[in-house]
Write an enzyme that holds these catalytic residues in place. Structure first.
Site, mmCIF file in Angstrom:
data_model
loop_
_atom_site.group_PDB
_atom_site.id
_atom_site.type_symbol
_atom_site.label_atom_id
_atom_site.label_comp_id
_atom_site.label_asym_id
_atom_site.label_seq_id
_atom_site.Cartn_x
_atom_site.Cartn_y
_atom_site.Cartn_z
ATOM 1 N N HIS A 86 0.844 -1.206 0.000
ATOM 2 C CA HIS A 86 0.000 0.000 0.000
ATOM 3 C C HIS A 86 0.874 1.249 0.000
ATOM 4 O O HIS A 86 0.580 2.229 -0.702
ATOM 5 C CB HIS A 86 -0.891 0.043 1.253
ATOM 6 C CG HIS A 86 -1.877 -1.072 1.363
ATOM 7 N ND1 HIS A 86 -1.989 -1.871 2.471
ATOM 8 C CD2 HIS A 86 -2.820 -1.523 0.491
ATOM 9 C CE1 HIS A 86 -2.951 -2.749 2.300
ATOM 10 N NE2 HIS A 86 -3.476 -2.573 1.101
ATOM 11 N N LYS A 140 -15.678 -7.734 5.317
ATOM 12 C CA LYS A 140 -14.441 -8.147 6.002
ATOM 13 C C LYS A 140 -14.524 -7.782 7.478
ATOM 14 O O LYS A 140 -14.962 -6.684 7.811
ATOM 15 C CB LYS A 140 -13.230 -7.415 5.404
ATOM 16 C CG LYS A 140 -12.933 -7.780 3.979
ATOM 17 C CD LYS A 140 -11.743 -6.994 3.477
ATOM 18 C CE LYS A 140 -11.498 -7.276 2.000
ATOM 19 N NZ LYS A 140 -10.428 -6.415 1.463
ATOM 20 N N ARG A 195 -1.600 -4.813 -9.438
ATOM 21 C CA ARG A 195 -0.411 -5.614 -9.121
ATOM 22 C C ARG A 195 -0.215 -6.753 -10.100
ATOM 23 O O ARG A 195 0.865 -7.007 -10.580
ATOM 24 C CB ARG A 195 -0.532 -6.155 -7.697
ATOM 25 C CG ARG A 195 -0.600 -5.042 -6.663
ATOM 26 C CD ARG A 195 -0.990 -5.556 -5.324
ATOM 27 N NE ARG A 195 -2.325 -6.120 -5.359
ATOM 28 C CZ ARG A 195 -2.846 -6.853 -4.411
ATOM 29 N NH1 ARG A 195 -2.147 -7.162 -3.351
ATOM 30 N NH2 ARG A 195 -4.089 -7.301 -4.505
ATOM 31 N N SER A 226 -3.612 -8.123 2.873
ATOM 32 C CA SER A 226 -3.710 -7.921 4.320
ATOM 33 C C SER A 226 -4.132 -9.215 5.012
ATOM 34 O O SER A 226 -3.644 -9.547 6.089
ATOM 35 C CB SER A 226 -4.703 -6.794 4.618
ATOM 36 O OG SER A 226 -4.216 -5.588 4.070
HETATM 37 N N1 COA Z 1 -0.108 -3.996 -1.934
HETATM 38 C C1 COA Z 1 -0.463 -4.939 -1.059
HETATM 39 N N2 COA Z 1 -1.727 -5.346 -0.859
HETATM 40 C C2 COA Z 1 -2.673 -4.724 -1.574
HETATM 41 C C3 COA Z 1 -2.385 -3.721 -2.507
HETATM 42 C C4 COA Z 1 -1.039 -3.351 -2.679
HETATM 43 N N3 COA Z 1 -0.652 -2.426 -3.543
HETATM 44 N N4 COA Z 1 -3.534 -3.316 -3.068
HETATM 45 C C5 COA Z 1 -4.505 -4.052 -2.508
HETATM 46 N N5 COA Z 1 -3.980 -4.895 -1.609
HETATM 47 C C6 COA Z 1 -4.710 -5.895 -0.826
HETATM 48 C C7 COA Z 1 -5.557 -5.273 0.254
HETATM 49 O O1 COA Z 1 -4.874 -5.189 1.490
HETATM 50 C C8 COA Z 1 -6.722 -6.229 0.324
HETATM 51 O O2 COA Z 1 -6.370 -7.309 1.152
HETATM 52 P P1 COA Z 1 -7.506 -8.088 1.980
HETATM 53 O O3 COA Z 1 -8.555 -8.501 0.980
HETATM 54 O O4 COA Z 1 -6.803 -9.231 2.581
HETATM 55 O O5 COA Z 1 -8.043 -7.085 2.974
HETATM 56 C C9 COA Z 1 -6.868 -6.767 -1.089
HETATM 57 O O6 COA Z 1 -5.592 -6.564 -1.699
HETATM 58 C C10 COA Z 1 -7.927 -6.066 -1.884
HETATM 59 O O7 COA Z 1 -7.662 -4.654 -1.857
HETATM 60 P P2 COA Z 1 -8.782 -3.582 -2.113
HETATM 61 O O8 COA Z 1 -9.499 -3.934 -3.356
HETATM 62 O O9 COA Z 1 -8.166 -2.220 -2.060
HETATM 63 O O10 COA Z 1 -9.806 -3.843 -0.972
HETATM 64 P P3 COA Z 1 -10.002 -3.043 0.317
HETATM 65 O O11 COA Z 1 -10.924 -3.837 1.176
HETATM 66 O O12 COA Z 1 -8.701 -2.647 0.922
HETATM 67 O O13 COA Z 1 -10.740 -1.691 -0.196
HETATM 68 C C11 COA Z 1 -12.621 -0.388 -0.965
HETATM 69 C C12 COA Z 1 -11.938 -1.762 -0.928
HETATM 70 C C13 COA Z 1 -12.761 0.211 0.436
HETATM 71 C C14 COA Z 1 -11.822 0.569 -1.833
HETATM 72 C C15 COA Z 1 -14.014 -0.630 -1.619
HETATM 73 O O14 COA Z 1 -14.638 -1.678 -0.917
HETATM 74 C C16 COA Z 1 -14.889 0.592 -1.539
HETATM 75 O O15 COA Z 1 -14.804 1.452 -2.388
HETATM 76 N N6 COA Z 1 -15.767 0.653 -0.512
HETATM 77 C C17 COA Z 1 -16.706 1.742 -0.318
HETATM 78 C C18 COA Z 1 -18.123 1.302 -0.692
HETATM 79 C C19 COA Z 1 -18.302 1.405 -2.194
HETATM 80 O O16 COA Z 1 -18.241 2.479 -2.776
HETATM 81 N N7 COA Z 1 -18.570 0.255 -2.817
HETATM 82 C C20 COA Z 1 -18.748 0.172 -4.248
HETATM 83 C C21 COA Z 1 -17.441 -0.053 -4.944
HETATM 84 S S1 COA Z 1 -17.679 -0.270 -6.690
#
Ligand code: COA
Length: 165
Positions: free
Chosen positions: A23, A47, A96, A134
């Protein structure tokens, strides 16, 4: 407003539970591209978080002090609604692997359908961290692994303490 005079502000949202070096790599890239970058910490209802939202914010705040144009915030609800409250129209995401692409595509297109004025901008994340998540960090720490190559040491220490409780 003349586009060239506009401050380029982007939102990098996630649950960051915990924040990883992957991140932080995206934060660094974003801080070089945009005038201002907001790391927006959210709760994902699908989650169960190990760290509270305030704890995650505290972790990230400490780690981004070296970037003067990065600030950390939290939001609830739709990302596109939050983006609008910040007076910008840019969402930053890291790609990624090829397998990330489909999911990112779905999210970006859903957000675009809901808010055509908001753009998602992707950066190629560092290949060193391309396979971590994560969840895997939480799981491996729980089983006693040293994950300091993936997670800042202070976050790893807090994760250990949290898991022991
Ligand atoms: N390096 C390491 N890990 C990474 C990464 C990076 N560059 N990018 C993503 N990851 C990991 C994250 O830690 C996460 O791990 P986990 O699933 O074990 O928690 C996984 O990859 C997925 O990442 P991400 O897609 O960013 O999920 P998130 O849960 O961290 O965030 C939101 C998702 C919050 C951005 C999304 O749910 C959101 O927009 N929520 C608001 C509600 C909404 O608008 N919903 C409609 C969306 S269309």
């Amino acid at each position: 407003m003349n586009i060239s005079n506009r401050v380029r502000k982007a939102i990098y949202a996630g649950t960051f539970d915990p924040v990883t070096k992957g991140h932080l790599d995206v934060v660094e890239r974003g801080s070089r591209i945009f005038d201002e970058l907001i790391v927006a910490v959210a709760d994902n209802p699908s989650k169960k978080s190990i760290f509270s939202r305030q704890e995650r914010v505290r972790h990230i705040r400490k780690l981004v002090t070296k970037y003067p144009n990065v600030r950390v915030d939290t939001f609830k609800g739709l990302l596109i609604d939050y983006v609008r409250t910040q007076d910008t129209n840019i969402i930053l995401r890291g790609i990624r692997t090829v397998s990330d692409f489909e999911y990112e595509f779905q999210m970006a297109l859903t957000n675009r359908a809901l808010a055509p004025d908001i753009e998602t901008v992707f950066v190629m994340a560092c290949e060193k961290y391309s396979y971590i998540s994560s969840r895997l960090i939480r799981e491996t720490v729980q089983l006693g692994a040293d994950v300091s190559m993936f997670v800042p040491s202070e976050v790893q220490a807090e994760l250990r303490r949290k898991i022991k409780k």
